[in-house]
Design an enzyme around this catalytic site. Structure first.
Site, PDB file in Angstrom:
ATOM      1  N   ARG B 149       0.819  -1.217   0.000  1.00  0.00           N
ATOM      2  CA  ARG B 149       0.000   0.000   0.000  1.00  0.00           C
ATOM      3  C   ARG B 149       0.850   1.263   0.000  1.00  0.00           C
ATOM      4  NH1 ARG B 149      -4.194  -0.502   4.709  1.00  0.00           N
ATOM      5  NH2 ARG B 149      -4.949   1.472   3.836  1.00  0.00           N
ATOM      6  N   TYR B 163      -7.871  15.250  -5.973  1.00  0.00           N
ATOM      7  CA  TYR B 163      -8.151  16.521  -5.302  1.00  0.00           C
ATOM      8  C   TYR B 163      -7.304  16.614  -4.040  1.00  0.00           C
ATOM      9  CZ  TYR B 163     -11.220  13.659  -2.338  1.00  0.00           C
ATOM     10  OH  TYR B 163     -11.723  12.686  -1.508  1.00  0.00           O
ATOM     11  N   MET B 165      -6.855  18.243  -0.067  1.00  0.00           N
ATOM     12  CA  MET B 165      -7.768  18.612   1.030  1.00  0.00           C
ATOM     13  C   MET B 165      -7.014  18.984   2.305  1.00  0.00           C
ATOM     14  SD  MET B 165      -9.349  15.016   2.374  1.00  0.00           S
ATOM     15  CE  MET B 165      -9.780  15.869   3.905  1.00  0.00           C
TER      16      MET B 165
END
Lengths: 270, 270, 270, 270, 270
Positions: B149, B163, B165
């Site tokens: 991961r 995006y 954030m």
């Protein structure tokens, strides 16, 4: 998928939508000879005619000269439309000043409640596979019933008004922490105002969470632009708009059908 | 290094990531002859193939035409990749409109608590050298276990949604003053929503505190772009998102493998 | 000058600092012949070597290609350095995308208290000429003692991280209305975190109130860029950062010494 | 005109002021031959000398290269000055990056109170014609007395610092709803700090409500730029600044008199 | 249409208005020969003269060089005017930096109440067809009575001041949730200040909800620009402005009639 009902309203999605705001390089355009120019406008007109879901608008102000609105099956088709415009002969004289990407959407604040109640009455439990399947079946039925609104034609009016908007997520006032029933009530009252202008303004809501910088896009279509102001001004006093609506830029366009397109792009006054 | 546990969650870092949003100079590109153009696209395709961690996407809207995503060992390798793209023949027709720099990250809200408890049970004291060494050993073990991961391949889906954030640091609502246990609980609930979409949307979180203008970057990968909206809309009602999430611009791309890249860059419709 | 002590912390100033973020016109640059290009890079390298306080970094992302950092005696010398870069042969291929102007600064939250107490113990009164003279003498002594930190060399690390920041002046949370003792306590705790990373990250704070659009500039230097994130993330939970820190854009650069500069500016992969 | 006294402080206006931030097209400039360049700089120098109220500054950073400050009788004269600069031979190499339009202003927080008291003592009533006439006569007398400060020469210092600012109109903290006496007290304390720096920093305040995007413009002039930071930092702790001041961009320039102008524009290091 | 009276004030609309802020390409313009230039300015002058509702202003500062203000019958006519300017010979030397689209508007806070009372006294019920018809008849009568203010000529003054504004919709202070009677009272007091400056400043309010990015546009016309500042500064202390007004950019222009236009566009000082 939405097991926490009634927190998240069920939503139906339809056509994928791209708004393109384009600047015309008028100096280069004017430098072309008349014949070439006419051919390029013809090509654009024919391309628009050949599409079932594309329309052109002359833009007021400095935000662009030409707005193209495209409704398509999915984003891959929108990308193809965007590339197709660039590939047109006139594409060499256009550059993007802004754009908006969204999907036509119907938020089911009213039905969500009913559906949940019915499913619970049938003994189904949220979070189970049966529940999710039953919800999906109900939504699929509604997608069929709402087909016309989910896959609309671009209304045939003189003016377009497009703007993006958010529901407020402030430190105090936060739409996403308001209980479902409260939101449902406010959305209901909001809808009543819209309905009053039904014959005058055609409204298409598209969702853009995850797709563009605001949460929703709003397209208004009318033959008299004053109704845009009257509708939005009256709505601004609605509880949901007064307290929870934030607005982006507003774009106004005048419809350009084949004839008008040709006269719009003519470098001399006719 | 984090002795004030449990204030700061332990975090594992993996691949360095650069998102490049690029504009194509279509007019100059179209002016090239077919052979030259084909050669330049070939060169780009071959370069992409030769990299294990780079992929290309056609962008919707005006924010750019081409998105390149690069996963590398560290920032020096990312700078080399950035210069390599500029050095390609096609690089002369590309200019950057935006970008994002981050590092793949796993925030260990769950494990942090467990690790601290275990170490305290062993009689270790926060702030001592033994403690720091034991923490680092545990993290190193977890880095190994999470290798897949932390150093992911770019998922092989049709669409990407990117995006940036922030967690809100408002005057009233401030994520960084919320007690650890509260943050852990909210992140746990947030994770449950993500898990529901697990088979449909592949999510890669990267940290960008100190690297770029927002705190995190989010990449979503899916074969149907509608799931981006559904996932993010449902999450928006999570406590942690509703109260503490602030979002930057959203970028949507359609995957361009060798064939599609070639047709994307063709100046005529095939 | 500061008679209202302990409201305003005493501050020591050192070197004047200019960060230049520059875009390279790669197309024009590539069009040069190899010899000319090599000569221009050589000239830049020699100019950098001849300065005691200038360094070059390759920038990641779209915010610029090259960051030049200049430390000088005062602003007039910085203006001379800025003009000197424009006058280099390579200057014709560079244009500014951003910049930051500041002065290296040490905020004496700890000492301010001590100095005031000592002067009062000597019977001096704030607001008198004797007081101001005694304060200035003390500061002058400290400027000597802190010479190395006020007039630093640019650290010789692989990576730079630069960002500007403000102390919050919100309607509720307002750093400038917090009592001195509270501010001193928070700054002290903040400093302890920085100290933990002392061997890994070299930090230079510069003040820009009155000079640029944020109140402070922060330069971090490290050989592994991950430490930037770890340091800033841990600090974000400090009371002073959590409640009172606002951050501007983050700029990351990779050090370019003579050799790397030459390979960075080469239009072909070596 | 101001009958609601003491809500609105009386204000005296003087010179109209335009700040021009200009970018030099260095590449085109460098391409000129030496003679032509020298002639154009000469023409600019002579134009500046011929004006009583214009000065030039070399700008630090990317916000511009050259700042021109013009003090004139009214806005029509400022427009003439702006066009005159464009008409100079060097004007072809300059383009505006920013600007600021304002009018030198003295806010009479102290006198307003006294004037009102005196007029009331004379039996005049606010809102009557007599009152307005008496106020105007008093202001006219003050305009005469303050002539030097209302129609200042541009101070002859090495550095300029310019920034625009607002008084906060927040939801909680709102300058325009604070009672006059409170505002007067805060402005008085604010003025005391400025006075401490009187010999070191020359300050000119201009009003821009209705003229530009902020409410006031502030010009600071000093021979050592550090005093800009010290003055503004100390003021930031004033009640009126801490709670009610919002700041725009800061512009720093180094004075360019005839000789320096000539060397600033020289494409080679002397 | 407005049945929720007295929530939404009745509003009368008149002329459609477009403000165009335009940059002149001075270098290309100066390169023309005198004759050609004179011909192009003549053509513009004649075009302006031939329009009943268009005027030109020289702009101060960097926001543009030329402001054109157009009053027309509707948006289609405004689009025609916009295209006509681009089609003029001088249009090739102009590019838009900003613009504003709105409709002259009279908000009937006072009359709304009276009309509602009268209609109710006649036994009509809000929400009925009779009510709507009676309201529309009353508004139509008022449109006739207010014809001069709804379809104004552009005032013949030396200076123009244009700015857009919003009513605040904050989390605490929200104009759209204030009871009608409160809003009416505040608007009444606001109007009294405007009236004091009646002979000095001519004010035209236009509505832009649904048309542009702010809710209203304000045009002030005066022969002495100082009155813009005095009027707006005094108004800023009004309750409605202090608490509920948010302002956009301010644009100042100096009227250019045929003669002045010709001298404004001359590349040499006369």
């Amino acid at each position: 998928m939405s097991t926490n009902i009634p927190t998240v309203p069920m939503t139906l999605e339809g056509a994928s939508v791209l708004h393109q705001m384009l600047r015309v390089d008028w100096n280069a355009w004017t430098a072309l000879d008349d014949e070439r120019r006419a051919a390029l406008v013809d090509e654009l007109s024919q391309w628009l005619d050949a599409q079932s879901g594309s329309a052109a608008f002359g833009m007021l102000g400095h935000k662009g000269d030409l707005m193209l609105v495209h409704y398509r099956q999915d984003f891959a088709e929108l990308l193809a439309a965007q590339r197709a415009v660039q590939r047109l002969g006139i594409g060499a004289y256009l550059s993007a000043t802004s754009s908006y990407l969204s999907v036509v959407e119907l938020g089911l604040y009213e039905s969500t409640r009913k559906i949940v109640d019915e499913l619970k009455a049938k003994g189904l439990q949220p979070g189970t596979e049966e529940w999710d399947k039953a919800v999906e079946e109900t939504l699929e039925r509604q997608r069929g019933a709402m087909r016309g609104r989910l896959w609309p034609e671009i209304p045939n009016t003189k003016y377009i008004c497009f703007y993006p908007m958010d529901r407020r997520r402030g430190e105090e006032k936060n739409w996403y922490t308001v209980p479902f029933a409260e939101r449902q009530r406010m959305m209901h009252e909001h809808g009543l105002v819209g309905r009053k202008y039904g014959g005058l303004v055609k409204q298409i809501i598209s969702g853009s969470i995850g797709f563009d910088d605001w949460e929703w896009g709003v397209d208004l279509y009318a033959d008299d632009a004053l109704w845009f102001k009257r509708l939005i001004y009256e709505m601004r006093f609605d509880e949901v708009s007064a307290a929870y609506a934030l607005f982006g830029a507003f774009y106004i366009g005048v419809r350009l059908k084949a004839d008008e397109l040709s006269s719009f792009f003519r470098p001399q006054t006719a």
